[in-house]
Design an enzyme around this catalytic site. Structure first.
Site, PDB file in Angstrom:
ATOM      1  N   ALA A 118      14.999  39.346   5.365  1.00 21.90           N
ATOM      2  CA  ALA A 118      15.253  40.207   6.528  1.00 21.90           C
ATOM      3  C   ALA A 118      14.526  39.683   7.760  1.00 21.90           C
ATOM      4  O   ALA A 118      15.082  39.633   8.865  1.00 21.90           O
ATOM      5  CB  ALA A 118      14.810  41.628   6.218  1.00 21.90           C
TER       6      ALA A 118
ATOM      7  N   SER B   7      -2.409  -4.338  11.835  1.00 22.50           N
ATOM      8  CA  SER B   7      -3.176  -4.311  10.591  1.00 22.50           C
ATOM      9  C   SER B   7      -4.565  -4.862  10.874  1.00 22.50           C
ATOM     10  O   SER B   7      -4.881  -5.184  12.025  1.00 22.50           O
ATOM     11  CB  SER B   7      -2.458  -5.065   9.485  1.00 22.50           C
ATOM     12  OG  SER B   7      -2.407  -6.414   9.817  1.00 22.50           O
TER      13      SER B   7
ATOM     14  N   LYS C 253     -12.680   2.684   4.401  1.00 25.81           N
ATOM     15  CA  LYS C 253     -11.312   2.171   4.388  1.00 25.81           C
ATOM     16  C   LYS C 253     -10.583   2.799   3.205  1.00 25.81           C
ATOM     17  O   LYS C 253     -10.828   2.469   2.051  1.00 25.81           O
ATOM     18  CB  LYS C 253     -11.285   0.653   4.270  1.00 25.81           C
ATOM     19  CG  LYS C 253      -9.873   0.091   4.363  1.00 25.81           C
ATOM     20  CD  LYS C 253      -9.906  -1.430   4.516  1.00 25.81           C
ATOM     21  CE  LYS C 253      -8.529  -1.990   4.815  1.00 25.81           C
ATOM     22  NZ  LYS C 253      -7.503  -1.673   3.852  1.00 25.81           N
TER      23      LYS C 253
ATOM     24  N   ARG D 227       4.538   2.813   7.572  1.00 27.81           N
ATOM     25  CA  ARG D 227       4.166   1.678   8.409  1.00 27.81           C
ATOM     26  C   ARG D 227       5.279   0.639   8.469  1.00 27.81           C
ATOM     27  O   ARG D 227       5.554   0.079   9.516  1.00 27.81           O
ATOM     28  CB  ARG D 227       2.897   1.055   7.837  1.00 27.81           C
ATOM     29  CG  ARG D 227       2.429  -0.143   8.586  1.00 27.81           C
ATOM     30  CD  ARG D 227       1.159  -0.706   7.970  1.00 27.81           C
ATOM     31  NE  ARG D 227       0.646  -1.747   8.829  1.00 27.81           N
ATOM     32  CZ  ARG D 227       1.125  -2.974   8.885  1.00 27.81           C
ATOM     33  NH1 ARG D 227       2.124  -3.306   8.115  1.00 27.81           N
ATOM     34  NH2 ARG D 227       0.612  -3.867   9.694  1.00 27.81           N
TER      35      ARG D 227
ATOM     36  N   LYS E 160     -14.422  -5.675   3.165  1.00 31.98           N
ATOM     37  CA  LYS E 160     -13.926  -5.264   1.846  1.00 31.98           C
ATOM     38  C   LYS E 160     -15.032  -5.320   0.794  1.00 31.98           C
ATOM     39  O   LYS E 160     -15.883  -6.207   0.808  1.00 31.98           O
ATOM     40  CB  LYS E 160     -12.772  -6.185   1.406  1.00 31.98           C
ATOM     41  CG  LYS E 160     -11.592  -6.233   2.354  1.00 31.98           C
ATOM     42  CD  LYS E 160     -10.776  -4.948   2.353  1.00 31.98           C
ATOM     43  CE  LYS E 160      -9.820  -4.865   1.182  1.00 31.98           C
ATOM     44  NZ  LYS E 160      -8.597  -5.608   1.346  1.00 31.98           N
TER      45      LYS E 160
ATOM     46  N   CYS F 110       7.499 -13.930 -33.409  1.00 34.67           N
ATOM     47  CA  CYS F 110       8.596 -14.449 -34.232  1.00 34.67           C
ATOM     48  C   CYS F 110       8.145 -15.336 -35.380  1.00 34.67           C
ATOM     49  O   CYS F 110       8.967 -15.753 -36.192  1.00 34.67           O
ATOM     50  CB  CYS F 110       9.612 -15.190 -33.362  1.00 34.67           C
ATOM     51  SG  CYS F 110       9.107 -16.860 -32.914  1.00 34.67           S
TER      52      CYS F 110
HETATM   53  S1  IVH Z   1      -7.390   1.473  11.572  1.00 30.64           S
HETATM   54  C1  IVH Z   1      -5.473  -1.468  14.225  1.00 30.64           C
HETATM   55  N1  IVH Z   1      -8.905   2.823   9.912  1.00 30.64           N
HETATM   56  O1  IVH Z   1      -5.977  -0.337   6.282  1.00 30.64           O
HETATM   57  C2  IVH Z   1      -6.181  -0.601  13.269  1.00 30.64           C
HETATM   58  N2  IVH Z   1      -7.081   1.631   9.016  1.00 30.64           N
HETATM   59  O2  IVH Z   1      -5.747  -3.198   6.214  1.00 30.64           O
HETATM   60  C3  IVH Z   1      -5.279  -0.095  12.252  1.00 30.64           C
HETATM   61  N3  IVH Z   1      -6.819   1.864   6.606  1.00 30.64           N
HETATM   62  O3  IVH Z   1      -2.845  -0.503   7.870  1.00 30.64           O
HETATM   63  C4  IVH Z   1      -5.824   0.723  11.234  1.00 30.64           C
HETATM   64  N4  IVH Z   1      -8.515   3.193   6.286  1.00 30.64           N
HETATM   65  O4  IVH Z   1      -3.357   1.535   6.395  1.00 30.64           O
HETATM   66  C5  IVH Z   1      -7.841   2.035  10.048  1.00 30.64           C
HETATM   67  N5  IVH Z   1     -10.319   4.078   8.579  1.00 30.64           N
HETATM   68  C6  IVH Z   1      -9.259   3.291   8.710  1.00 30.64           C
HETATM   69  C7  IVH Z   1      -8.473   2.908   7.599  1.00 30.64           C
HETATM   70  C8  IVH Z   1      -7.398   2.069   7.805  1.00 30.64           C
HETATM   71  C9  IVH Z   1      -7.518   2.553   5.711  1.00 30.64           C
HETATM   72  C10 IVH Z   1      -5.637   1.028   6.271  1.00 30.64           C
HETATM   73  C11 IVH Z   1      -4.467   1.162   7.194  1.00 30.64           C
HETATM   74  C12 IVH Z   1      -4.214  -0.222   7.728  1.00 30.64           C
HETATM   75  C13 IVH Z   1      -4.859  -1.055   6.683  1.00 30.64           C
HETATM   76  C14 IVH Z   1      -5.239  -2.419   7.214  1.00 30.64           C
END
Ligand code: IVH
Length: 665
Positions: free
Chosen positions: A34, A82, A115, A136, A312, A409
């Site tokens: 409603a 990226s 990250k 993306r 990393k 086999c």
């Molecule tokens: S900034 C130009 N911040 O990592 C900057 N990215 O390896 C673009 N990612 O495509 C991204 N955590 O998918 C940013 N705190 C963070 C992130 C992050 C993960 C990913 C994101 C990016 C990829 C690049």
């Protein structure tokens, strides 16, 4: 007056669209029928009052949810960049130096953000309402996943606050929390489905569902980390921007503003320690220059900004015990030792198997059963046993031995000298290698079975219709026509092609057996030398090495292959099925020796390379150009310059029929 009328209409349309979506897509309405009808009536009345054409997508014009627009391509207003990676302190320092070289004396700070290991999306908001969510993709354009993204609780449908840009694109990461990932995998397994390898794959698989209801059940999460279009006026700093995003209703991560690389590296070490306690997976720390005005000054290289870098984490390593070693047979017969481990969590997943690569690696690392071992896993890479902990070796730790027979086999396992990889020698018989064997057997330059593509091979083997290669010649029309995407006509054609392949040459047949090291040229050489299959199968190592271009490695491989009773059985059945080649070739006769032919134009009865094989099998040479030494030219349809040349040199020109008559001696 009209302005406020239009505004109310826009608000009602957007609200009703949301209700449609909740009702039809999510099965989760938040309003009574409603209540919904009242809003719809109000909208219809106002649209009439305004007196302007009503757009086709107004809720007054459509019944139910809008059609799903999942996966239609969407171009991002500003490309998604990226990040460059750093794996060491030196690389972070080099990044910092580049930044300082460009910025000179300008003071700045860094912000460190975890990250997230998920997938990036671009969320477009118009007048504060979520309009398009896109993956993306290649950075320039991605796929429309709006319906699915609307099921994610962390993503507001409508931004909080009045002072939001008219159009704004929020960037961030969709991810799955560790607990949701574990629950999803448990239910996948309980339902007999495959578990996801890691939370990122699970998030990606869940987002790319055509049915948003499935996405809704998968509990995905989201963190915002940036703004594309519309971000210029929101804040001067990245930290301020994250606060604004949070105020608008987004989840943002815990971040730290830090002065220099020493502070970044100390923070990185802390994050490495706290990583296992976090409730989502991260694979490093992103360092960004915090002052947004400096981003333009720094610019970008190779689609990565110079103002940010991803530091990393090294591959995660954990300790566990080696319970045993299994040997797996790959599709080409390669035997890989696989460690069976006491299950252990590493890099977000429970690992109970890891690769040991090959026997040389096992010896080099001195891995023994019962050992405490260090298992390592980096990203998507298959987990591996990195090393043993010698101090923890039990007294009864046992050496690992390569089995002598294939675990699948039973054929002998052979390992050519100088090669790290051991292989099953039952190539024609071993079920682990069956798909590959059939693919090769049927390929154009082997038996040349037209229409037997990879998909069909999969179906034939997975459906249990073929156990060994020779099974191809026992397929019935009913069996083939029963396969997916197989009309009766194509089934008939396929069976005809299989039947036609029986008429072949010895060289093609030898090539088709898929003996390691025996390519097309070697197969032709063997056929020419031995003339018949029995002599080849009976040859010893020395005799084999007398064949031109056959060295010890090839000879050994041929010997190993024919030494397997299983391979011989399959060959026997293939011959019984009617595979044959010209008698002259079989008798080792070379009636066309000393003659040189040229093929030109299009042949209708067989591909040109097959005609060439057959002529060569009978001892002839097949040249690519006409000269005074040419015996004759076979001219198919629309033959051109070679035909002219033959005529001008007075070389005989023969037809395709002549060719067929000649090769069927
Ligand atoms: S900034 C130009 N911040 O990592 C900057 N990215 O390896 C673009 N990612 O495509 C991204 N955590 O998918 C940013 N705190 C963070 C992130 C992050 C993960 C990913 C994101 C990016 C990829 C690049």
């Amino acid at each position: 007056m009209n302005n406020s009328l239009s505004a109310r209409i826009a608000a009602l349309r957007s609200e009703l669209k949301d209700h449609n979506y909740r009702y039809y897509t999510l099965d989760a309405p938040v309003i009574s029928d409603a209540g919904y009808d009242a809003l719809l009536c109000e909208l219809a009345a106002l649209e009439e009052q305004l007196g302007e054409p009503v757009p086709a997508d107004s809720p007054t014009q459509i019944v139910g949810a809008p059609p799903s627009n999942v996966f239609t391509p969407r171009t991002h207003a500003i490309p998604l960049l990226s990040l460059a990676n750093a794996f060491s302190a030196e690389e972070v320092e080099a990044f910092d130096k580049r930044v300082r070289d460009i910025l000179g004396n300008t003071a700045f700070s860094y912000i460190a953000e975890p990250k997230i290991d998920g997938l990036a999306v671009n969320l477009r908001y118009e007048h504060g309402h979520l309009s398009i969510a896109a993956t993306r993709g290649d950075g320039k354009s991605g796929e429309d996943v709006t319906d699915n993204v609307r099921t994610i609780g962390d993503i507001p449908w409508r931004l909080k606050g009045d002072d939001v840009p008219e159009v704004m694109e929020v960037r961030g990461e969709i991810y799955m929390r560790k607990a949701a990932f574990a629950a999803l995998n448990a239910s996948q397994l309980a339902a007999g489905e495959k578990a996801f390898a890691n939370p990122r794959n699970a998030a990606a698989g869940s987002l790319r569902q055509l049915d948003a209801k499935i996405t809704a059940k998968r509990s995905l999460s989201f963190f915002a980390y940036g703004v594309g279009l519309g971000g210029d006026t929101l804040s001067d700093t990245q930290s301020g921007l994250l606060e604004r995003l949070h105020a608008m209703g987004f989840a943002v991560q815990n971040t730290h503003v830090l002065p220099d690389t020493d502070a970044l590296l100390a923070h990185f070490a802390d994050m490495q320690t706290s990583r296992p306690d976090m409730d989502y997976e991260i694979d490093g720390v992103v360092y960004k220059v915090n002052e947004l005005a400096l981003h333009d000054e720094l610019g970008e290289v190779a689609r990565s900004p110079r103002w940010a870098i991803a530091h990393k984490f090294p591959a995660e390593e954990v300790e566990t015990t080696l319970l045993g070693v299994d040997f797996q047979v790959g599709r080409t017969g390669a035997i890989t030792p696989v460690a069976r481990l006491h299950p252990v969590a590493v890099g977000g997943v429970t690992v109970s198997n890891a690769t040991l690569h090959n026997m040389d690696e096992i010896r080099r690392k001195d891995v023994r059963i019962g050992d405490t071992v260090i298992v390592r896993r980096a990203g998507d890479v298959i987990p591996e046993v990195a090393r043993v902990v010698p101090e923890k070796r039990p007294a009864d730790a046992a050496e690992v031995d390569m089995p002598v027979a294939c675990p699948v086999c039973g054929s002998a396992i052979v390992r050519p000298e100088d090669e790290a990889v051991a292989r099953c020698s039952g190539g024609l018989f071993c079920p682990a290698q069956l798909k590959e064997a059939i693919r090769h057997f049927a390929s154009r330059r082997a038996m040349g079975i037209d229409g037997l593509g990879d998909k069909l091979v999969e179906q034939l083997v997975d459906g249990g219709l073929i156990e060994h290669v020779d099974g191809l010649y026992r397929l019935s029309l009913g069996q083939v026509a029963g396969l997916e995407r197989m009309a009766e006509k194509s089934a008939t054609n396929l069976l005809a092609a299989i039947g036609a392949s029986k008429d072949t040459t010895l060289a093609r047949f030898i090539f088709a057996l898929g003996i390691r090291e025996v390519g097309e040229a070697t197969a032709a050489g063997l056929a020419r030398f031995f003339g018949d299959l029995d002599s080849l199968m009976a040859a010893d190592l020395d005799t084999l090495q007398q064949v031109p271009d056959v060295g010890p490695v090839v000879a050994q491989s041929v010997l190993d292959f024919f030494a397997q009773p299983h391979n011989r059985e399959v060959i026997e059945r293939l011959l019984q099925a009617g595979i044959h080649w010209p008698r002259a070739e079989q008798a080792g006769e070379r009636p066309l020796a000393g003659r040189t032919y040229v093929l030109t134009g299009t042949l209708t009865a067989m591909p040109r390379n097959e005609a060439k094989d057959r002529l060569q099998a009978l001892g002839a040479k097949v040249a690519s150009s006409v000269s005074k030494n040419t015996t004759a030219v076979f001219a198919g349809e629309s033959a051109g310059s070679k035909l002219d040349k033959a005529q001008s040199l007075g070389i005989p020109v023969l037809s395709e029929e002549d060719l067929i008559a000649l090769i069927h001696v």
